[in-house]
Design an enzyme around this catalytic site. Structure first.
Site, PDB file in Angstrom:
ATOM      1  N   MET A 147       6.835  18.219  12.022  1.00 35.12           N
ATOM      2  CA  MET A 147       6.310  18.372  13.448  1.00 35.12           C
ATOM      3  C   MET A 147       7.432  17.868  14.367  1.00 35.12           C
ATOM      4  SD  MET A 147       2.339  16.651  13.030  1.00 35.12           S
ATOM      5  CE  MET A 147       1.483  17.128  11.601  1.00 35.12           C
TER       6      MET A 147
ATOM      7  N   ASP B 171       4.473  18.764   6.198  1.00 38.26           N
ATOM      8  CA  ASP B 171       4.144  18.962   7.527  1.00 38.26           C
ATOM      9  C   ASP B 171       5.316  18.672   8.297  1.00 38.26           C
ATOM     10  OD1 ASP B 171       1.126  20.008   7.639  1.00 38.26           O
ATOM     11  OD2 ASP B 171       1.031  18.103   6.581  1.00 38.26           O
TER      12      ASP B 171
ATOM     13  N   HIS C 152       2.668  20.109   0.088  1.00 35.81           N
ATOM     14  CA  HIS C 152       2.697  20.443   1.590  1.00 35.81           C
ATOM     15  C   HIS C 152       3.441  19.558   2.222  1.00 35.81           C
ATOM     16  CE1 HIS C 152       0.788  22.963   4.918  1.00 35.81           C
ATOM     17  NE2 HIS C 152       0.445  21.691   5.375  1.00 35.81           N
TER      18      HIS C 152
ATOM     19  N   SER D  68      -1.055  17.676   1.002  1.00 28.97           N
ATOM     20  CA  SER D  68      -0.246  16.884   2.305  1.00 28.97           C
ATOM     21  C   SER D  68       0.312  15.728   2.181  1.00 28.97           C
ATOM     22  CB  SER D  68      -1.118  17.442   3.473  1.00 28.97           C
ATOM     23  OG  SER D  68      -0.364  16.907   4.673  1.00 28.97           O
TER      24      SER D  68
ATOM     25  N   ASP E 263      -5.950  24.755   6.039  1.00 25.73           N
ATOM     26  CA  ASP E 263      -5.455  23.728   6.351  1.00 25.73           C
ATOM     27  C   ASP E 263      -6.029  22.502   7.268  1.00 25.73           C
ATOM     28  OD1 ASP E 263      -3.755  21.203   6.596  1.00 25.73           O
ATOM     29  OD2 ASP E 263      -1.956  22.530   7.442  1.00 25.73           O
TER      30      ASP E 263
ATOM     31  N   HIS F 261       5.288  23.399   6.205  1.00 26.75           N
ATOM     32  CA  HIS F 261       4.483  23.810   7.126  1.00 26.75           C
ATOM     33  C   HIS F 261       5.126  23.479   8.506  1.00 26.75           C
ATOM     34  CE1 HIS F 261       0.333  23.607   9.508  1.00 26.75           C
ATOM     35  NE2 HIS F 261       1.120  24.402  10.033  1.00 26.75           N
TER      36      HIS F 261
ATOM     37  N   MET G 274       5.411  23.176  12.068  1.00 25.25           N
ATOM     38  CA  MET G 274       4.388  23.021  13.676  1.00 25.25           C
ATOM     39  C   MET G 274       5.544  22.553  14.618  1.00 25.25           C
ATOM     40  SD  MET G 274       1.052  21.181  11.798  1.00 25.25           S
ATOM     41  CE  MET G 274       2.151  20.606  10.543  1.00 25.25           C
TER      42      MET G 274
ATOM     43  N   MET H 128      -5.506  27.609  10.230  1.00 22.76           N
ATOM     44  CA  MET H 128      -5.735  26.154  10.558  1.00 22.76           C
ATOM     45  C   MET H 128      -7.171  25.929  10.840  1.00 22.76           C
ATOM     46  SD  MET H 128      -2.804  24.697  10.205  1.00 22.76           S
ATOM     47  CE  MET H 128      -3.627  23.125  10.845  1.00 22.76           C
TER      48      MET H 128
HETATM   49  C1  DX5 Z   1      -2.329  18.772  10.093  1.00 26.47           C
HETATM   50  C2  DX5 Z   1      -1.503  19.171   9.158  1.00 26.47           C
HETATM   51  C3  DX5 Z   1      -2.225  19.083   7.833  1.00 26.47           C
HETATM   52  C4  DX5 Z   1      -2.652  17.736   7.555  1.00 26.47           C
HETATM   53  C5  DX5 Z   1      -4.196  17.849   6.854  1.00 26.47           C
HETATM   54  O1  DX5 Z   1      -1.853  19.312  11.502  1.00 26.47           O
HETATM   55  O2  DX5 Z   1      -0.976  20.600   9.255  1.00 26.47           O
HETATM   56  O3  DX5 Z   1      -1.663  19.659   6.821  1.00 26.47           O
HETATM   57  O4  DX5 Z   1      -1.872  16.818   6.685  1.00 26.47           O
HETATM   58  O5  DX5 Z   1      -4.414  16.521   6.699  1.00 26.47           O
HETATM   59  P1  DX5 Z   1      -6.216  16.403   6.215  1.00 26.47           P
HETATM   60  O6  DX5 Z   1      -6.367  17.062   4.865  1.00 26.47           O
HETATM   61  O7  DX5 Z   1      -6.323  15.197   6.156  1.00 26.47           O
HETATM   62  O8  DX5 Z   1      -6.951  17.106   7.285  1.00 26.47           O
HETATM   63 ZN    ZN Z   2      -0.230  21.455   7.230  1.00 23.42          ZN
END
Ligand code: DX5
Ligand code: ZN
Length: 227
Positions: A34, A32, A30, A7, A172, A63, A65, A134
């Protein structure tokens, strides 16, 4: 073979192309996304994904969110993502959305927050290429892995076997050398890791060793033997 998806949330956002290069050999990168509405954090959008897709050969695993993934997901496919994960809690029409993502040429994936059960979605699984469970509340990297999600991973793997589906099962949140084996035994086969990869001295080596741990742990698991 288990797949690892580092990620970039834990990477240096000013050097994303170099940070992709630092995890050469990863199966996915990956990303993220948001929006500060679906989760209490704000990261990046379509233009960054577009640039990153041009800058690396590693396929992008986006991903989302965000609220209204029905509207945004197709744009992320057009930006070059190879896999799009939307949250079922935010999607207005998950089946229509999964079909649209597939029709545009990307893998369709659906995510469940820790409080969302898998059972109501059993009939939707054939519409998906991947299911994301998750293992932390989405929003931030570096949180502690939620062990209480292991039964949900196991039950999801049982549903995949029951319907004989070609569905990848991703986890994740808090995935590291000390938690990945539990996830793999329970049935996960795609692993997102942010801090465990980018916090390591050699991120590419961290990817290799996580993959090896997962491979060993799943080799004797009931669900992998049945494959
Ligand atoms: C959190 C993200 C993850 C995050 C995971 O909401 O969706 O992808 O980057 O980070 P680690 O592996 O540090 O928990
Ligand atoms: Zn993620």
């Amino acid at each position: 073979m288990p797949q690892i998806s580092p990620s970039i949330l834990s990477a240096d956002f000013a050097r994303l192309a170099d940070e992709a290069e630092a995890v050469r050999g990863s199966d996915w990168l990956h990303v993220d996304v948001m929006d500060n509405h679906f989760v209490p954090n704000l990261t990046l959008g379509v233009p960054v994904v577009e640039s990153l897709a041009r800058a690396t050969d590693i396929p992008l695993d986006c991903h989302l969110m965000i609220e209204d993934p029905d509207r945004w997901a197709p744009q992320f496919v057009e930006a070059g993502a190879g896999s799009i994960t939307f949250h079922v809690e935010a999607a207005a029409a998950p089946v229509r959305l999964a079909r649209e993502i597939r029709a545009k040429g990307a893998r369709a994936s659906m995510a469940l927050k820790p409080g969302t059960p898998i059972e109501p979605y059993e009939d939707l699984l054939p519409e998906l290429d991947m299911l994301l469970i998750m293992t932390v509340e989405p929003g931030f990297g570096g949180q502690a892995f939620l062990d209480i999600m292991l039964p949900k991973i196991r039950r999801t793997r049982e549903l995949i076997a029951k319907h004989d589906l070609e569905l990848w099962l991703q986890v994740d949140g808090g995935v590291s050398a000390s938690t990945i084996e539990r996830c793999a035994e329970a049935g996960a086969d795609v692993f997102v890791a942010g801090s465990a990869v980018y916090g390591a001295e050699d991120p590419a080596e961290a990817v290799r060793s996580l993959r090896e741990l997962a491979a060993k742990a799943s080799a004797d698991a009931w669900w992998a033997c049945a494959h």
